[in-house]
Design a protein around this motif. Structure first.
Motif, PDB file in Angstrom:
ATOM      1  N   VAL A  64       0.834  -1.204   0.000  1.00 51.87           N
ATOM      2  CA  VAL A  64       0.000   0.000   0.000  1.00 51.87           C
ATOM      3  C   VAL A  64       0.868   1.254   0.000  1.00 51.87           C
ATOM      4  O   VAL A  64       0.500   2.286  -0.554  1.00 51.87           O
ATOM      5  CB  VAL A  64      -0.945  -0.005   1.223  1.00 51.87           C
ATOM      6  CG1 VAL A  64      -1.617   1.340   1.410  1.00 51.87           C
ATOM      7  CG2 VAL A  64      -1.994  -1.091   1.063  1.00 51.87           C
ATOM      8  N   VAL A  84      -9.030   0.739   2.855  1.00 52.04           N
ATOM      9  CA  VAL A  84      -7.677   0.526   3.373  1.00 52.04           C
ATOM     10  C   VAL A  84      -7.687   0.989   4.818  1.00 52.04           C
ATOM     11  O   VAL A  84      -8.098   2.112   5.111  1.00 52.04           O
ATOM     12  CB  VAL A  84      -6.618   1.313   2.573  1.00 52.04           C
ATOM     13  CG1 VAL A  84      -5.239   1.138   3.217  1.00 52.04           C
ATOM     14  CG2 VAL A  84      -6.583   0.862   1.119  1.00 52.04           C
ATOM     15  N   VAL A 141      -4.903   3.808  -4.070  1.00 53.65           N
ATOM     16  CA  VAL A 141      -5.216   2.466  -4.564  1.00 53.65           C
ATOM     17  C   VAL A 141      -6.307   2.510  -5.625  1.00 53.65           C
ATOM     18  O   VAL A 141      -6.240   1.814  -6.649  1.00 53.65           O
ATOM     19  CB  VAL A 141      -5.630   1.547  -3.394  1.00 53.65           C
ATOM     20  CG1 VAL A 141      -6.165   0.222  -3.905  1.00 53.65           C
ATOM     21  CG2 VAL A 141      -4.452   1.310  -2.463  1.00 53.65           C
ATOM     22  N   SER A 161      -5.782   2.333   7.640  1.00 53.29           N
ATOM     23  CA  SER A 161      -4.505   2.956   7.980  1.00 53.29           C
ATOM     24  C   SER A 161      -4.142   2.741   9.438  1.00 53.29           C
ATOM     25  O   SER A 161      -2.972   2.859   9.814  1.00 53.29           O
ATOM     26  CB  SER A 161      -4.555   4.456   7.667  1.00 53.29           C
ATOM     27  OG  SER A 161      -4.688   4.666   6.273  1.00 53.29           O
ATOM     28  N   GLN A 188      -6.498   5.086   0.298  1.00 57.41           N
ATOM     29  CA  GLN A 188      -7.665   4.646  -0.475  1.00 57.41           C
ATOM     30  C   GLN A 188      -7.740   5.387  -1.808  1.00 57.41           C
ATOM     31  O   GLN A 188      -8.110   4.804  -2.827  1.00 57.41           O
ATOM     32  CB  GLN A 188      -8.941   4.862   0.344  1.00 57.41           C
ATOM     33  CG  GLN A 188      -8.969   4.000   1.600  1.00 57.41           C
ATOM     34  CD  GLN A 188     -10.240   4.161   2.403  1.00 57.41           C
ATOM     35  OE1 GLN A 188     -10.822   3.181   2.870  1.00 57.41           O
ATOM     36  NE2 GLN A 188     -10.676   5.394   2.596  1.00 57.41           N
ATOM     37  N   CYS A 233      -9.985  -3.470  -2.891  1.00 58.50           N
ATOM     38  CA  CYS A 233     -10.443  -2.487  -3.871  1.00 58.50           C
ATOM     39  C   CYS A 233     -10.871  -3.237  -5.125  1.00 58.50           C
ATOM     40  O   CYS A 233     -10.213  -4.184  -5.557  1.00 58.50           O
ATOM     41  CB  CYS A 233      -9.334  -1.497  -4.215  1.00 58.50           C
ATOM     42  SG  CYS A 233      -9.831  -0.216  -5.398  1.00 58.50           S
ATOM     43  N   GLU A 267      -9.121  -5.604   3.884  1.00 59.22           N
ATOM     44  CA  GLU A 267      -9.062  -4.460   2.974  1.00 59.22           C
ATOM     45  C   GLU A 267      -9.296  -4.946   1.550  1.00 59.22           C
ATOM     46  O   GLU A 267      -9.251  -6.141   1.266  1.00 59.22           O
ATOM     47  CB  GLU A 267      -7.686  -3.801   3.045  1.00 59.22           C
ATOM     48  CG  GLU A 267      -7.260  -3.394   4.438  1.00 59.22           C
ATOM     49  CD  GLU A 267      -5.809  -2.949   4.499  1.00 59.22           C
ATOM     50  OE1 GLU A 267      -5.525  -1.972   5.208  1.00 59.22           O
ATOM     51  OE2 GLU A 267      -4.953  -3.602   3.837  1.00 59.22           O
TER      52      GLU A 267
END
Length: 727
Positions: free
Chosen positions: A96, A228, A120, A230, A117, A266, A264
């Motif tokens: 990431v 995501v 990505v 963090s 985010q 995407c 997580e």
């Protein structure tokens, strides 16, 4: 006027109203095609192909906390420990921290302020468009919408004060910018909408995109979602609620279900109306037939699942698709693996799909959360990608951790069967295969979507030959295909070559022509470019691997920096075009290329027009075999036209030289291609049977051997041209 007469007068208007109503109904229910998918998911999954490998093999992507959390001391096995998590595993995206800000034109300081985010989703959206065959320049200023789901943005939420506000923090963390930045980076002009309905965000985003396409608010839509983490705050929060599985795994519909495993992810899909996708020759992966969204309203608790609401949203999606429960084969369930949520969901599904369904034809039930965990705002789109892959591969993958189905679910007579192992899901003649995908938000917002297999012939992995592009198709005659790769620097070009070679070895069904076409027509070109020239698929793969390793060998053109956006440069040191002189001709040369390559035909036509005043006959007639290639008078003009035409053909496929040189009569063509002479000037020299070569100018600044003005002047003597005229 009689009632009958009035009715007769009104009939045309009534028919017109009915026609309009029918057209509107068709528009609002038109299937929407999924033409591309891209994803980043736990377990190092970076592509849909890797996701399918994980799913089909029964892979488990759950692992320990990522190294980016090394500074957080949050694990404590005691569920009562404040500020701690009793789970220390989950599903996490790798790398990431790695983001090529320069690729998207983002300054380093702004990139640091951006929520991962945003980073990505930018990468994933770009890849989704490339996979659809749309380079960035093809969608710039287009009516393309962006619909993205997100939740729980926690980047920079702890340990930062007002002194950290540097002008980029607001845009870096604002959820609205998640979609807006994609539109900005790609130059998209359609709606840009960020959705936050908690766990159902990405499926709600897909629903909004489908609706927008049907209502003609956009022509193409990017839709999906991202999460995501963090910080470990989700793990800590749900440990307090006792809603987290101690081992970090979602045991969907299992007797061992003990909470959600957090992860997580995407996913971004490229969507088009089916009619538009078919008209444009897009590859259709699957079709969205219907979707619906609703809310629990006042129920037994804000975050508690509501069975009747889940039933309603599924029935509404089926109704909008014009289908009945009997038309669905499988359900990709929400399936978080909680002791309360799973039985409620299974009960709602049984109410919808159970009545009238035989035990021999159950609805097969599974959830990708058992493989990758609960990806939160990306969970819904991950489920859609899974079911599209299942349709493509004609197999329903197993749902993990479900050796013992939950005893809190009444399986007998429910019409449901848990996918404890993989099952074949082949095409049938009776009707298309279909699946439902559910996603239910912690906020009480529910979504359901009905997927259908791609229409016959539109989902084939092989493109039709005519889709390859005329210039690439013409290469079949010449026997050599160029495969061009590009990137922001030479290292990226080599990495791209390595990825392409690895992917190609894993897909032996993909032809050399198809890859060459994709590289030429469906990828953006950047400042650094390299290429391989090959006659077979295996040769191309070997040369891509050589390019990746920096090995100099025949057919490999090392990556160099481009000299301008208007020209594609794929040549490196030693990338020189040599134009031969008289003696290199053959009967029928150029005939196939003239018929198949517009670029070649245009160049030859320009040469023909320039030569005609001096020759009195058409060089095209010679190349077409309608005039004999019998003497110097025919051979030299024909070779000149052939050389200029071949240069135009190669350039049309993205290959240009670093230098050009000619032998004998070929010097004239070299000078024309270099930009020293115009086609008309070159034609005059050829007609005078003279030779010319010199310093290369124009066309991106290609360099040729310096011979000097005096030398050129000698070669131009008697042609009516001067050094000044060609300098």
């Amino acid at each position: 006027m009689s009632e009958q007469s009035r009715l007769e007068l009104a009939l045309p208007a009534i028919r017109e109203l009915k026609r309009r109503a029918t057209d509107l109904e068709a528009q609002l229910t038109e299937p929407v095609a999924i033409v591309s998918m891209a994803c980043r998911l736990p377990g190092g999954v970076g592509t849909p192909e890797e996701f399918w490998e994980l799913l089909s093999s029964g892979g488990d992507a759950i692992e320990g906390f990522p190294s980016r959390w090394d500074g957080w001391d949050v694990y404590d096995p005691d569920p009562e420990a404040v500020g701690k998590s009793y789970a220390r595993t989950g599903g996490f995206l790798r790398d990431v921290e790695e983001f090529d800000a320069g690729f998207f034109g983002i300054p380093p300081r702004e990139a640091r302020a951006m929520d991962p985010q945003q980073r990505v989703v930018l990468e994933t959206a770009w890849e989704a468009l490339e996979r659809a065959g749309y380079p960035s320049e093809a969608v710039e200023n287009s009516n393309t919408g962006v619909y993205l789901g997100t939740m729980n943005g926690d980047y920079g939420s702890l340990g930062h004060g007002l002194g950290d506000q540097d002008g980029y923090v607001n845009t870096g963390r604002a959820s609205s910018v998640l979609s807006g930045r994609v539109s900005y980076a790609l130059g998209l002009r359609g709606p840009a909408v960020t959705v936050d309905t908690a766990c159902s965000s990405s499926l709600v985003a897909l629903h909004l995109a489908v609706t927008a396409l049907r209502q003609r608010e956009c022509d193409v839509a990017l839709a999906g979602g991202v999460t995501v983490m963090s910080t470990p705050s989700v793990f800590v929060e749900f440990s307090r609620l006792r809603g987290t599985a101690a081992d970090g795994r979602c045991k969907s519909f299992s007797a061992d279900a003990d909470g959600a495993g957090w992860s997580e992810g995407c996913g971004v899909l490229v969507l088009k109306r089916l009619s538009a996708a078919q008209a444009d020759g897009d590859r259709v992966l699957a079709v969205i037939r219907g979707s619906a969204v609703n809310q629990d309203g006042r129920s037994q608790g804000l975050t508690a699942p509501n069975g009747p609401s889940q039933q309603r949203v599924i029935r509404e999606a089926l109704s909008r698709a014009g289908l009945s429960p009997a038309d669905v084969d499988a359900i990709e369930a929400h399936g978080t693996g909680t002791p309360l949520g799973d039985p409620v969901e299974a009960g709602a599904l049984a109410e919808v799909f159970g009545p009238g369904r035989s035990a021999e034809q159950p609805v097969w039930l599974g959830s990708s959360k058992s493989n990758i965990g609960h990806a939160q705002a990306a969970a819904g789109v991950a489920g859609v990608i899974k079911m599209v892959l299942a349709l493509q591969h004609e197999q329903l993958p197993p749902s993990l951790h479900a050796e013992r189905p939950s005893e809190h679910i009444e399986w007998e007579g429910s019409g449901l069967r848990l996918l404890g192992e993989a099952r074949s899901w082949s095409r049938a003649e009776s009707r298309p295969r279909r699946a439902g995908v559910s996603s239910f938000g912690l906020s009480g917002t529910n979504a359901h979507l009905v997927l259908e297999e791609a229409p016959e012939g539109t989902g084939s992995p092989e493109e039709p030959e005519e889709a390859a592009g005329p210039d690439i198709a013409a290469a079949a005659t010449a026997g050599v295909f160029p495969v061009v790769v590009s990137g922001r620097d030479a290292g990226v070009v080599r990495a791209q070559a390595r990825r392409w070679a690895a992917w190609w070895r894993a897909h032996p069904e993909v032809s050399l022509e198809r890859v060459a076409s994709t590289a030429r027509w469906h990828r953006s070109w950047f400042d650094h470019r390299g290429a391989v020239l090959a006659t077979t698929r295996d040769e191309a793969i070997e040369r891509l691997e050589a390019l990746a390793e920096g090995v100099e060998t025949a057919g490999v053109i090392a990556p160099v920096e481009g000299l301008g956006d208007e020209v594609v440069h794929a040549a490196g040191a030693g990338g020189v075009w040599v134009f031969p002189g008289q003696g290199s001709q053959w009967e029928g040369m150029g005939r196939a290329l003239y018929a198949q390559s517009p670029a070649f035909a245009r160049a030859v036509a320009a040469c023909d027009a320039a030569l005609l005043p001096w020759t009195g006959w058409s060089v095209t007639e010679v190349l077409m075999g309608r005039r004999p290639l019998s003497g110097v008078e025919e051979v030299q003009p024909a070779l000149f036209a052939m050389s200029v035409g071949l240069a135009a053909w190669w350039e049309s496929m993205g290959v240009t030289p670093q230098a050009v040189i000619g032998h004998s009569q070929g010097e004239v063509a070299a000078a024309v291609v270099a930009g020293i002479l115009s086609v008309e000037q070159g034609a005059r020299i050829v007609a005078a049977r003279s030779r010319a070569v010199g310093t290369c100018r124009g066309q991106g600044g290609m360099a040729v051997v310096e011979r000097g003005h005096e030398w050129i002047g000698e070669r131009l003597a008697g042609t009516g041209l001067s050094v000044a005229a060609v300098n």
